[in-house]
Design an enzyme around this catalytic site. Structure first.
Site, PDB file in Angstrom:
ATOM      1  N   LYS A  14      43.024  29.345  38.628  1.00 55.43           N
ATOM      2  CA  LYS A  14      41.595  29.497  38.375  1.00 55.43           C
ATOM      3  C   LYS A  14      41.158  30.951  38.362  1.00 55.43           C
ATOM      4  CE  LYS A  14      37.352  27.904  38.065  1.00 55.43           C
ATOM      5  NZ  LYS A  14      36.990  27.388  36.735  1.00 55.43           N
ATOM      6  N   GLU A  54      36.027  27.996  21.932  1.00 60.81           N
ATOM      7  CA  GLU A  54      35.983  27.453  23.284  1.00 60.81           C
ATOM      8  C   GLU A  54      36.561  26.032  23.312  1.00 60.81           C
ATOM      9  OE1 GLU A  54      35.823  28.487  26.085  1.00 60.81           O
ATOM     10  OE2 GLU A  54      35.202  26.836  27.363  1.00 60.81           O
ATOM     11  N   GLU A 110      44.372  24.140  27.028  1.00 61.35           N
ATOM     12  CA  GLU A 110      44.525  24.387  28.453  1.00 61.35           C
ATOM     13  C   GLU A 110      44.778  23.107  29.247  1.00 61.35           C
ATOM     14  OE1 GLU A 110      40.875  26.016  29.917  1.00 61.35           O
ATOM     15  OE2 GLU A 110      41.843  26.945  31.640  1.00 61.35           O
ATOM     16  N   CYS A 115      46.799  32.762  43.780  1.00 62.88           N
ATOM     17  CA  CYS A 115      47.233  32.586  45.152  1.00 62.88           C
ATOM     18  C   CYS A 115      46.022  32.451  46.076  1.00 62.88           C
ATOM     19  CB  CYS A 115      48.097  33.732  45.682  1.00 62.88           C
ATOM     20  SG  CYS A 115      49.553  34.030  44.709  1.00 62.88           S
ATOM     21  N   LYS A 134      39.880  24.887  25.452  1.00 58.33           N
ATOM     22  CA  LYS A 134      39.812  23.795  26.435  1.00 58.33           C
ATOM     23  C   LYS A 134      40.900  22.765  26.169  1.00 58.33           C
ATOM     24  CE  LYS A 134      37.813  25.035  28.686  1.00 58.33           C
ATOM     25  NZ  LYS A 134      37.014  26.124  29.188  1.00 58.33           N
ATOM     26  N   HIS A 185      42.186  31.448   3.333  1.00 56.13           N
ATOM     27  CA  HIS A 185      42.928  32.712   3.289  1.00 56.13           C
ATOM     28  C   HIS A 185      44.269  32.583   4.003  1.00 56.13           C
ATOM     29  CE1 HIS A 185      39.552  34.668   1.403  1.00 56.13           C
ATOM     30  NE2 HIS A 185      38.769  34.112   2.309  1.00 56.13           N
ATOM     31  N   TRP A 200      50.764  31.268  43.060  1.00 54.46           N
ATOM     32  CA  TRP A 200      50.896  31.308  41.607  1.00 54.46           C
ATOM     33  C   TRP A 200      51.880  32.449  41.355  1.00 54.46           C
ATOM     34  CZ3 TRP A 200      49.986  34.807  37.595  1.00 54.46           C
ATOM     35  CH2 TRP A 200      49.954  34.248  36.305  1.00 54.46           C
ATOM     36  N   ASN A 212      47.894  37.938  48.412  1.00 53.42           N
ATOM     37  CA  ASN A 212      47.374  37.613  47.086  1.00 53.42           C
ATOM     38  C   ASN A 212      47.188  38.936  46.367  1.00 53.42           C
ATOM     39  OD1 ASN A 212      45.955  36.623  44.864  1.00 53.42           O
ATOM     40  ND2 ASN A 212      43.990  36.639  45.949  1.00 53.42           N
ATOM     41  N   GLY A 213      47.826  39.082  45.206  1.00 53.05           N
ATOM     42  CA  GLY A 213      47.719  40.341  44.456  1.00 53.05           C
ATOM     43  C   GLY A 213      49.095  40.771  43.992  1.00 53.05           C
ATOM     44  N   ARG A 225      43.718  27.987  43.087  1.00 50.76           N
ATOM     45  CA  ARG A 225      44.063  29.383  42.851  1.00 50.76           C
ATOM     46  C   ARG A 225      45.539  29.579  42.499  1.00 50.76           C
ATOM     47  NH1 ARG A 225      40.185  32.782  44.774  1.00 50.76           N
ATOM     48  NH2 ARG A 225      41.661  34.494  44.773  1.00 50.76           N
TER      49      ARG A 225
HETATM   50  O1  M6R Z   1      36.530  33.900  36.460  1.00 48.83           O
HETATM   51  P1  M6R Z   1      36.422  34.380  35.047  1.00 48.83           P
HETATM   52  O2  M6R Z   1      35.262  33.796  34.317  1.00 48.83           O
HETATM   53  O3  M6R Z   1      36.446  35.877  34.927  1.00 48.83           O
HETATM   54  O4  M6R Z   1      37.739  33.836  34.343  1.00 48.83           O
HETATM   55  C1  M6R Z   1      38.022  34.171  33.020  1.00 48.83           C
HETATM   56  C2  M6R Z   1      39.082  33.276  32.455  1.00 48.83           C
HETATM   57  O5  M6R Z   1      40.269  33.364  33.202  1.00 48.83           O
HETATM   58  C3  M6R Z   1      38.643  31.807  32.431  1.00 48.83           C
HETATM   59  O6  M6R Z   1      37.452  31.640  31.725  1.00 48.83           O
HETATM   60  C4  M6R Z   1      39.735  30.938  31.778  1.00 48.83           C
HETATM   61  O7  M6R Z   1      39.860  31.238  30.437  1.00 48.83           O
HETATM   62  C5  M6R Z   1      39.410  29.463  31.988  1.00 48.83           C
HETATM   63  N1  M6R Z   1      40.500  28.833  32.655  1.00 48.83           N
HETATM   64  C6  M6R Z   1      39.170  28.723  30.734  1.00 48.83           C
HETATM   65  O8  M6R Z   1      38.838  27.392  30.970  1.00 48.83           O
END
Ligand code: M6R
Length: 607
Positions: free
Chosen positions: A602, A480, A487, A2, A484, A503, A74, A100-101, A27
């Site tokens: 984000k 990673e 996501e 948010c 990606k 395994h 969000w 926000n929260g 956000r």
């Molecule tokens: O702001 P942060 O680095 O603490 O965020 C951690 C994760 O939410 C963030 O890396 C998330 O996994 C990304 N969207 C991945 O691309």
């Protein structure tokens, strides 16, 4: 999660709120709304959907006014809908709130308010706040907000307007970020700096438990007990252009291409006369010698960077390191005492789980070092030492340049510790440093090779499942790469330690399934070839990432992306880049909303 924004001045508040929300949409983006004071009434507009829906409606139905608050959501409590969107108001429409929260005790508060005759329109936790303000209203909005926040449990950044105080915005925070933009004859509140950067570079960063009373010509900040707070002004030293797409179709692509610069900007200030000079803090030899274990705690991509950090610190500084995801860490039985160092890694510096882990470590007497990208973030303010990744603002939900700058930061921290402990020879440290300095140009070379990756993406995007395999560091990078791809392209994908395939997971390999095989580790290369043969002989379509002197891999795989020769410990910074590009182009082929993937946001400020 948010974004909130607020404006008071002499311009059209609605336009400024919308501009601000555009910069905060990363956000949260499932609904948006504004509340603007028009003459003596608060006008509310809020809609499910992207900000564009709100914008279109406001074009048809303009609200003129000089004070207002806005929100991009969000969803946590209640599905995305017009009714659940913020702002929320009390029944008499005198008070509007953006939040926000999460208000954790909202169910109890809601029940109490219902028993007192209050009617709720939404399913949100937030709606208790305007009703509580209404219930406790003393005639003095600031005093009332103090009473109300004393009843709230959980996290909040709040923007509040009251039609009986038509020149004032109240801002208050606990565990969710909030800044105040200082203008001339106008002032702003926002969840993040880009929202106000068009108008001012001077900001106050609100701390937990502080309330700001903001009019167009004045900003009063106090604690909830009434004590006045005198704050330093933070001068933002980056431009709005840094938070714009700059000709790229998506922020994600722009940020991938910014990596050479981001890495350079992160390394350069720490490199002095052939040696490391961390600059921001000096961990004494005495302190490093006293550290007998390190926890690296983070989420998502930052967690993946932490895995590389472990490798660096254990190998060179010889200190045992445990890496854990922050959302799990607190629920185990971590061994934390004053000889423990916790390193938290977080791009945003606001991730709720990471912040909670940091607080737990501090409570138990450990020191905390943050590796973060956001100056003034909660994590940076609460840590004992802060190492900034100078990546510039990262807007795309998918983290790219933050990851590679986290990797080089953790490498520098590891070498610095090793030098202080005397566990590495100076000559070896210099050699590694020189290799680190080559990384920006090595990443640049991968970026030039984009046509090959586009070609691979045009094949991979048709697949329902994709596997990533690797050994050692390559396994961490596989994790990673897989994250990606999931996501941004919504493709099911798994990362496997290549030696683990047989395994169980090997049963999933069928004709034509893409397997991205990372084979950049010299000492593991032959073993990796064997694992590649295992999937190849079961019909997989194998795309390898290998160092440029290992052409013999071509005999075993369908496609190869080469990266520059680099020491094994540093390949991750280079080998992740083709994986980022692959995820991007697969998502593009699949028509996904790359910068704002569904269901995500984000900055994850809820646990
Ligand atoms: O702001 P942060 O680095 O603490 O965020 C951690 C994760 O939410 C963030 O890396 C998330 O996994 C990304 N969207 C991945 O691309």
């Amino acid at each position: 999660m948010c974004g909130i924004v607020g404006y008071v001045g002499n311009k059209n508040a609605t336009d400024i709120l919308i501009e601000g929300l555009e910069k905060l949409e990363y956000r949260g983006y499932d609904s948006a709304g504004v509340a603007v004071l028009k003459e003596k009434n608060i006008e509310l507009r809020k809609y499910k959907g992207r900000l564009s829906v709100l914008k279109e409606n406001l074009q048809k139905d303009k609200i003129e006014g000089n004070l207002g608050i806005g929100h991009t959501r969000w969803a946590t409590h209640g599905e995305p809908s017009d009714i659940n969107s913020h702002p929320h108001m009390n029944s008499g429409s005198a008070i509007a709130v953006v939040h926000n929260g999460i208000i954790e005790n909202y169910l109890t508060l809601r029940e109490e308010l219902i028993n007192k005759g209050y009617e709720f329109l939404s399913e949100t936790d937030t709606e208790v706040i305007p009703h509580l303000i209404d219930y406790y209203y003393t005639g003095d909005i600031v005093e009332t907000v103090k009473i109300v926040v004393s009843k709230l449990e959980g996290s909040y950044a709040l923007g509040i307007i009251d039609k009986n105080n038509p020149d004032t915005i109240i801002a208050v925070r606990k565990d969710s970020p909030l800044i105040i933009g200082i203008g001339e004859g106008e002032n702003f509140i926002a969840s993040d700096i880009p929202a106000i950067l068009k108008y001012t570079r001077k900001v106050y960063i609100l701390e937990d438990g502080e309330i700001a009373v903001i009019t167009r010509n004045n900003i009063d900040i106090m604690k909830t007990d009434g004590t006045r707070v005198k704050k330093g002004i933070y001068d933002v030293n980056w431009n709005l252009e840094a938070a714009e797409k700059g000709g790229y179709d998506h922020f994600m692509l722009k940020e991938i291409y910014e990596q050479p610069k981001a890495i350079k900007d992160t390394i350069s200030p720490r490199y002095k006369d052939g040696s490391i000079n961390i600059g921001e803090f000096d961990l004494s030899k005495e302190y490093i010698d006293s550290v007998n274990k390190i926890y690296i705690v983070a989420c998502g991509t930052a967690y993946h960077a932490g895995l590389l950090g472990k490798m660096f610190i254990e190998k060179y500084a010889k200190i045992p390191v445990v890496v854990d995801v922050a959302s799990e860490f607190r629920y185990g039985s971590p061994f934390i005492d004053e000889n423990t160092l916790m390193i938290v890694v977080s791009q945003s510096g606001e991730t709720a789980d990471t912040l909670a882990a940091l607080r737990l470590a501090k409570e138990r007497g450990a020191k905390v070092m943050a590796v973060t990208n956001v100056v003034g973030s909660s994590i940076s303010r609460e840590s004992d030492y802060v190492f900034y990744t100078w990546a510039g603002p990262e807007i795309a939900v998918a983290s790219t340049k933050a990851y590679t700058t986290q990797l080089v930061s953790l490498a520098l921290i590891g070498i610095d510790m090793a030098l202080k402990k005397g566990t590495i020879e100076e000559t070896e440290a210099h050699k590694i440093l020189e290799e680190i300095r080559k990384l920006p140009s090595q990443v640049e070379l991968v970026l030039k090779n984009v046509e090959d990756i586009k070609d691979i993406a045009s094949h991979v995007y048709k697949s329902k499942d994709v596997f990533f395999i690797g050994r050692g560091i390559d396994y961490y990078v596989s994790m990673e790469g897989s994250l990606k791809l999931k996501e941004v392209s919504y493709t099911h994908s798994e990362a496997m330690a290549a030696g683990e395939l047989k395994h169980g997971t090997l049963a999933l390999i069928d004709e034509g399934i893409p397997v991205i095989a990372l084979a950049t580790q010299d000492k593991l290369f032959d073993k990796m070839i064997s694992n590649i043969k295992e999937v190849k002989s079961r019909g997989a379509y194998v795309i390898a990432i290998a160092k440029e002197n290992n052409e013999k891999i071509e005999k075993t795989v369908d496609k190869v992306i080469y990266i520059s020769e680099a020491i094994d410990e540093l390949t991750a910074v280079i080998s992740v880049v083709p994986l980022q590009l692959l995820a991007y182009y697969v998502a593009l082929n699949r028509g996904c909303d790359i910068d704002k993937p569904k269901n995500l946001a984000k900055s994850v400020t809820v646990e």
